[in-house]
Design an enzyme around this catalytic site. Structure first.
Site, mmCIF file in Angstrom:
data_model
loop_
_atom_site.group_PDB
_atom_site.id
_atom_site.type_symbol
_atom_site.label_atom_id
_atom_site.label_comp_id
_atom_site.label_asym_id
_atom_site.label_seq_id
_atom_site.Cartn_x
_atom_site.Cartn_y
_atom_site.Cartn_z
ATOM 1 N N ASP A 175 0.820 -1.000 -0.222
ATOM 2 C CA ASP A 175 0.031 0.444 0.201
ATOM 3 C C ASP A 175 0.339 1.488 -0.503
ATOM 4 O O ASP A 175 1.271 2.003 0.764
ATOM 5 C CB ASP A 175 -0.911 -0.052 1.370
ATOM 6 C CG ASP A 175 -2.095 0.937 1.096
ATOM 7 O OD1 ASP A 175 -1.669 1.738 0.178
ATOM 8 O OD2 ASP A 175 -2.740 1.227 2.068
ATOM 9 N N ASP B 8 -17.564 4.698 -1.038
ATOM 10 C CA ASP B 8 -16.701 3.943 -0.227
ATOM 11 C C ASP B 8 -16.724 2.839 0.935
ATOM 12 O O ASP B 8 -17.380 3.230 1.602
ATOM 13 C CB ASP B 8 -15.253 4.888 -0.222
ATOM 14 C CG ASP B 8 -14.132 4.405 -0.502
ATOM 15 O OD1 ASP B 8 -13.507 3.131 0.396
ATOM 16 O OD2 ASP B 8 -13.007 4.924 -0.870
ATOM 17 N N ASP C 152 -9.987 -3.771 -1.849
ATOM 18 C CA ASP C 152 -9.493 -2.528 -1.397
ATOM 19 C C ASP C 152 -8.535 -3.399 -0.414
ATOM 20 O O ASP C 152 -8.775 -3.849 0.226
ATOM 21 C CB ASP C 152 -10.036 -0.888 -1.268
ATOM 22 C CG ASP C 152 -9.014 0.114 -1.648
ATOM 23 O OD1 ASP C 152 -8.336 -0.638 -2.108
ATOM 24 O OD2 ASP C 152 -8.940 0.905 -1.265
ATOM 25 N N ARG D 218 -7.703 -4.302 -5.134
ATOM 26 C CA ARG D 218 -5.634 -3.228 -6.399
ATOM 27 C C ARG D 218 -5.357 -4.070 -6.130
ATOM 28 O O ARG D 218 -3.688 -3.311 -6.711
ATOM 29 C CB ARG D 218 -6.257 -2.335 -4.744
ATOM 30 C CG ARG D 218 -4.879 -1.646 -5.055
ATOM 31 C CD ARG D 218 -5.076 0.226 -3.964
ATOM 32 N NE ARG D 218 -4.515 -0.693 -2.722
ATOM 33 C CZ ARG D 218 -4.205 0.223 -1.656
ATOM 34 N NH1 ARG D 218 -5.194 1.575 -1.286
ATOM 35 N NH2 ARG D 218 -4.003 -0.335 -0.414
ATOM 36 N N ASP E 88 -4.095 4.822 -5.798
ATOM 37 C CA ASP E 88 -3.985 5.840 -5.718
ATOM 38 C C ASP E 88 -2.913 7.004 -5.949
ATOM 39 O O ASP E 88 -2.320 7.349 -5.308
ATOM 40 C CB ASP E 88 -3.737 6.116 -3.909
ATOM 41 C CG ASP E 88 -4.299 5.068 -3.135
ATOM 42 O OD1 ASP E 88 -5.478 5.162 -3.659
ATOM 43 O OD2 ASP E 88 -4.167 5.087 -1.753
ATOM 44 N N HIS F 228 -12.680 8.844 -9.918
ATOM 45 C CA HIS F 228 -12.466 8.353 -7.775
ATOM 46 C C HIS F 228 -11.770 9.486 -7.777
ATOM 47 O O HIS F 228 -11.696 10.382 -8.107
ATOM 48 C CB HIS F 228 -11.926 7.250 -7.210
ATOM 49 C CG HIS F 228 -11.471 7.268 -6.250
ATOM 50 N ND1 HIS F 228 -13.016 6.991 -5.272
ATOM 51 C CD2 HIS F 228 -10.994 6.386 -6.422
ATOM 52 C CE1 HIS F 228 -12.433 6.693 -4.226
ATOM 53 N NE2 HIS F 228 -12.000 5.825 -4.106
#
Length: 926
Positions: free
Chosen positions: A262, A408, A521, A580, A596, A654
């Site tokens: 991440d 979300d 996610d 993701r 992201d 997004h």
């Protein structure tokens, strides 16, 4: 009543998210370099030279399906077992494991769709120096050299690929720790000096990164192998990295890293690991394409070197003029922390062959519901049901089509997944029914970190069943994520995955309906307080450490979720799941996105090679957050991103919680109109997109393709188009897209490939010759898109509020003639959402134009499906004016068609032919 600590957890997590957001940049210090990863540093310190490994030819055993051979490390006398298989489809598999390991080493399950079928191997010759094996054809063979061990694959006199030619094969054997009473010192170790012993032990049995300690109970277990690729200058693949399509050499920096992480607002143009890892590399030149699939799920680093690296264009020209005989060569070295060497050598020879070979191993892109190819509207977060209803109405008010709206993490009850906020989303079925009435859908997020809360049903069930990942001491592993303290389901267990899938049943997931789909996610997995923001490597999955399996976690989460969506419909409906994190084989379960990103022009540009790279390794359903997740885009950037996203497979806007709202109509009427037009272009081309996904599902070929795949024989494309890969891509094989990705651009230069090819601007119908750099003046409304001469593309030009509303609408066929005045294409139709196509319930037709006759022929006569759609218009580009046009239908009826001819553009338009899209028919131009 919740304790003070429990009530503060969401506040602390939100504070952390806001603080991170305010930095707007990755903290490199959170993530390891090769020097900070003990096994990578240890392996990279080994330099090319004479390999200590020797093939013991006397141990060779050859059956009809495989060769086995022992290798010995002459330094420590540890033996390895080499297995070699010739697989169907021109693939060679090489496996290397310890001959007698102290305990089993991890071998990746579930990624291969089956045990690959083998073909016979035969021995051609053998002496004390090595053996020669046939790979089926007389010209293709494997040469195994004994001292030092080396493996070459040859075709005729050409070496296609060499293994261990640089002597970098390493296999750290499992051993007892030397400070335990049971450790037995070997003669080799006993002869080393104390200084050498300390060096050997550095980072092998325990490793610290920042405040985190990795206990490494099994000690060193790294593996490494080098591959040499003669004649190759260009290699691609090994996503996910925010880098150029063509992989760079790594001699002066870190290797490319494959370790799902991440990474908060990632940097561009570096080899840092990102959210997903697909250990597949393609090598390409004008004569051949090959591939390497390194099947290992542990942390992996990939070094790349080339004998042409660093040479300028002038230097290469000088070599050419002076007749330099140096053959280009790229050398690749794979280094993994644990597991075994299990590598598939895909020998092509064409890009299409390599895609087919890889698909035969790991499967093809799942065939998604047609609606998922439309536009998706998302942000973190839509506040409540009223907000969802308002945004939905806004699309109608501004005449912009969309198919999915997304929720979300804030839609849940305190970040408890499979729940709804009881105040903001009190009646979710009412909300979903409102969307269903408009033939629209919703996606809700379900992450794999489960809030530790004794009042939470999901947590209690997982804990009671013992389904959580364990820490090194045997207790349930806990880390911090969005809910605060969270535990992580062990998706490596089949029974855990089955239970997870069952939670998507309508009677389990309260408030869900058939028009609700799922977003996974944070499934790297993300652990806010873990090493590198992920899980400790010494956590335990049954018999295995997390270090062995890390890159598979997201793969299994998406697998279980997709299975849940299929099961809830009784196996009838196709799922849609966005993930993701991913690995090889993830293409079988849904879509991915590039994570992201930021509202910056460079992030817009990088989305193109990132998705192209994923397509090359089987994952076609890829897109980027339109507008950028972090920061706020200028109106120009936002418009350009919509125009680019409309031509990428997954099309979703997004935005971060802290950014201003950016629904498409919030930037003034002029920009709303530009965005509307981009989205509408997407919807007119949905029949073509859907057809491309069907083709990808059948063949494994990518949907968004680099020009090198389509025009691989052209040296101009191969060499000079590499920097253009940021801009040029081809959707399928018939559309070439050159989105505008430079701020303030007044023009772009697109390379149109193909010496004997013509291209038509899809907006103006202007014809252009191939094999040229074309300068295109642009305005804010421009999306340079070209249709290849020789193609037929179906469109639906009656754009409605969603794709489902367009189901029965008519088609317009765009026929672009080539220099031979021929063209061909396909039309694929099914119900758009079920698995019934597997029962032959579809229409698949070949459309062709030759000798002034346009016809539609059934490609699947054994299939059964009917459609209410018809052909309402045919537009022929590059045509001559006919004197009359006659339609002949399958029942033998002839009728004259009305037509218009634009002599200035050579465009012939046939109006209202009216034949059913699923029928046989012929149109004759006279």
């Amino acid at each position: 009543m919740a304790s003070f600590t429990e009530r503060m957890v969401p506040v602390l997590v939100l504070w952390l998210a806001v603080c991170l957001a305010e930095t707007w940049a990755v903290d490199r210090g959170n993530f390891k370099t090769c020097d900070q990863s003990a096994f990578c540093k240890r392996q990279r310190a080994l330099k090319p030279g004479e390999s200590p490994y020797r093939a013991l030819l006397e141990t060779m055993e050859l059956t009809n399906t495989r060769l086995t051979l022992q290798l010995i490390n002459d330094n420590n006398k540890v033996r390895l077992l080499l297995e070699l298989y010739r697989l169907q489809g021109n693939i060679t598999r090489v496996k290397i494991n310890e001959l007698k390991p102290l305990k089993p080493r991890y071998e990746v399950p579930d990624v291969l769709i089956r045990e690959p079928p083998t073909e016979p191997l035969s021995l051609l010759s053998q002496d004390e120096n090595g053996v020669v094996l046939s790979l089926g054809s007389e010209s293709q063979r494997v040469i195994i050299s004994a001292r030092p061990f080396r493996l070459d694959i040859m075709e005729g006199s050409d070496v296609l690929m060499s293994l261990n030619s640089r002597g970098l094969l390493t296999f750290e054997h499992l051993r007892m720790r030397k400070d335990t009473f049971s450790y037995k010192v070997t003669s080799t170790v006993a002869s080393t000096t104390k200084e050498e012993e300390e060096k050997v032990e550095d980072g092998m049995w325990e490793e610290t990164f920042k405040s985190h300690s990795d206990s490494k109970p099994n000690g060193p277990s790294a593996i490494s192998l080098d591959f040499s690729l003669p004649g190759v200058e260009h290699v691609y693949g090994i996503p996910e990295h925010a880098d150029t399509l063509r992989l760079k050499t790594t001699e002066n920096g870190d290797p490319y890293r494959l370790y799902n992480l991440d990474v908060f607002q990632y940097e561009l143009y570096n080899p840092m690991a990102l959210y997903g890892a697909v250990p597949v590399m393609l090598a390409h030149n004008t004569q051949r394409t090959t591939g390497i699939f390194w099947l290992n799920a542990a942390e992996t680093w990939v070094d790349i070197s080339s004998n042409t690296a660093g040479k300028t264009v002038f230097g290469k020209m000088l070599d050419y003029v002076q007749g330099s005989s140096e053959t280009p060569q790229t050398d690749v070295r794979w280094i993994s922390e644990s597991g075994i060497i299990d590598v598939f050598l895909m020998l092509g020879p064409t890009p299409k062959d390599v895609f087919s070979q890889y698909a035969s191993l790991t499967g093809t892109q799942s065939f998604p519901p047609l609606a998922s190819l439309g536009y998706h509207q998302c942000r973190w977060n839509y506040n409540d049901q009223e907000d969802v209803q308002s945004v939905d109405a806004g699309f109608d008010e501004h005449d912009i089509p969309y198919d999915f709206i997304w929720l979300d993490i804030e839609h849940t009850d305190g970040k408890r997944y499979f729940t709804w906020d009881p105040h903001k989303f009190a009646t979710p079925k009412e909300m979903l029914q409102g969307l269903m009435d408009k033939k629209r859908k919703l996606v809700a997020i379900v992450d794999p970190h489960i809030k530790v809360d004794s009042n939470y049903k999901i947590h209690n069930e997982i804990r009671s069943k013992g389904f959580y990942i364990k820490n090194k001491d045997g207790g349930d592993y806990e880390g911090w994520c969005w809910p605060g303290s969270a535990s992580y389901p062990d998706f490596f267990r089949a029974d855990m995955r089955a239970w997870w899938a069952s939670m998507f049943a309508y009677d389990q997931y309260e408030g869900s309906m058939e028009n609700m789909y799922t977003w996974n996610d944070m499934n790297e997995p993300s652990v806010f307080n873990g090493p590198e923001v992920t899980m400790h490597k010494d956590t335990v999955h049954g018999a295995w450490e997390h270090r062995d399996v890390h890159n598979l976690y997201g793969f299994y989460v998406q697998m279980a979720t997709a299975e849940g969506l299929i099961q809830r419909s009784g196996g009838i409906e196709r799922p849609f799941v966005l993930t993701r994190a991913f690995f090889a084989g993830s293409q079988r379960y849904g879509a991915v996105w590039t994570g992201d990103n930021a509202a910056e022009w460079d992030h817009l540009k990088i989305s193109i090679p990132m998705c192209l790279s994923l397509g090359l390794v089987g994952i076609s359903f890829c897109g980027a957050d339109v507008g950028g997740f972090f920061k706020s885009p200028s109106t120009e950037l936002l418009v350009r991103w919509y125009q680019t996203g409309a031509y990428q497979p997954f099309f979703r806007a997004h935005a971060h919680l802290d950014t201003p709202r950016r629904e498409p109509w919030l930037f003034g009427p002029e920009n709303t109109a530009l965005i509307r037009e981009a989205v509408r272009q997407r919807y007119t081309l949905l029949p073509y997109w859907y057809q491309q996904f069907y083709h990808a599902h059948r063949t494994g070929e990518p949907i968004m393709r680099p020009l090198i795949q389509l025009f691989r024989k052209g040296r101009h494309v191969l060499k000079l188009s590499v920097p253009l890969m940021f801009f040029n891509s081809a959707a399928g094989r018939d559309l070439l897209v050159h989105p505008v990705t430079e701020e303030g651009a007044r023009g772009v230069t697109a390379y149109l490939p193909g010496k004997d090819t013509v291209w038509f601007d899809i907006h103006t119908f202007q014809k252009h010759n191939g094999a040229q750099n074309l300068y295109i003046p642009v305005t804010m409304s421009s999306i340079p898109v070209f249709q290849r001469g020789g193609s037929i593309i179906p469109r639906k030009v009656r754009v409605r509020r969603s794709s489902t509303c367009m189901e029965h609408d008519p088609y317009t066929l765009y026929v672009a003639l080539n220099l031979q005045r021929t063209a061909e294409g396909e039309l694929y139709i099914d119900d758009g959402h079920t698995f019934n196509y597997e029962k032959k319930e579809f229409i698949h037709r070949r459309l062709s134009f030759a000798k002034n006759i346009l016809s539609s022929v059934n490609l699947a006569p054994d299939a059964q499906f009917t459609t209410r759609s018809w052909i309402e218009r045919v537009v022929i580009l590059g045509a001559s004016k006919p004197s009359k046009v006659t339609l002949q239908t399958a029942d033998g009826q002839d009728s004259q068609l009305e037509f218009d001819f634009d002599a200035s553009m050579s465009v012939l338009t046939l109006r209202k032919p009216g034949m059913n899209a699923g029928a046989d028919w012929t149109v004759m131009l006279q």
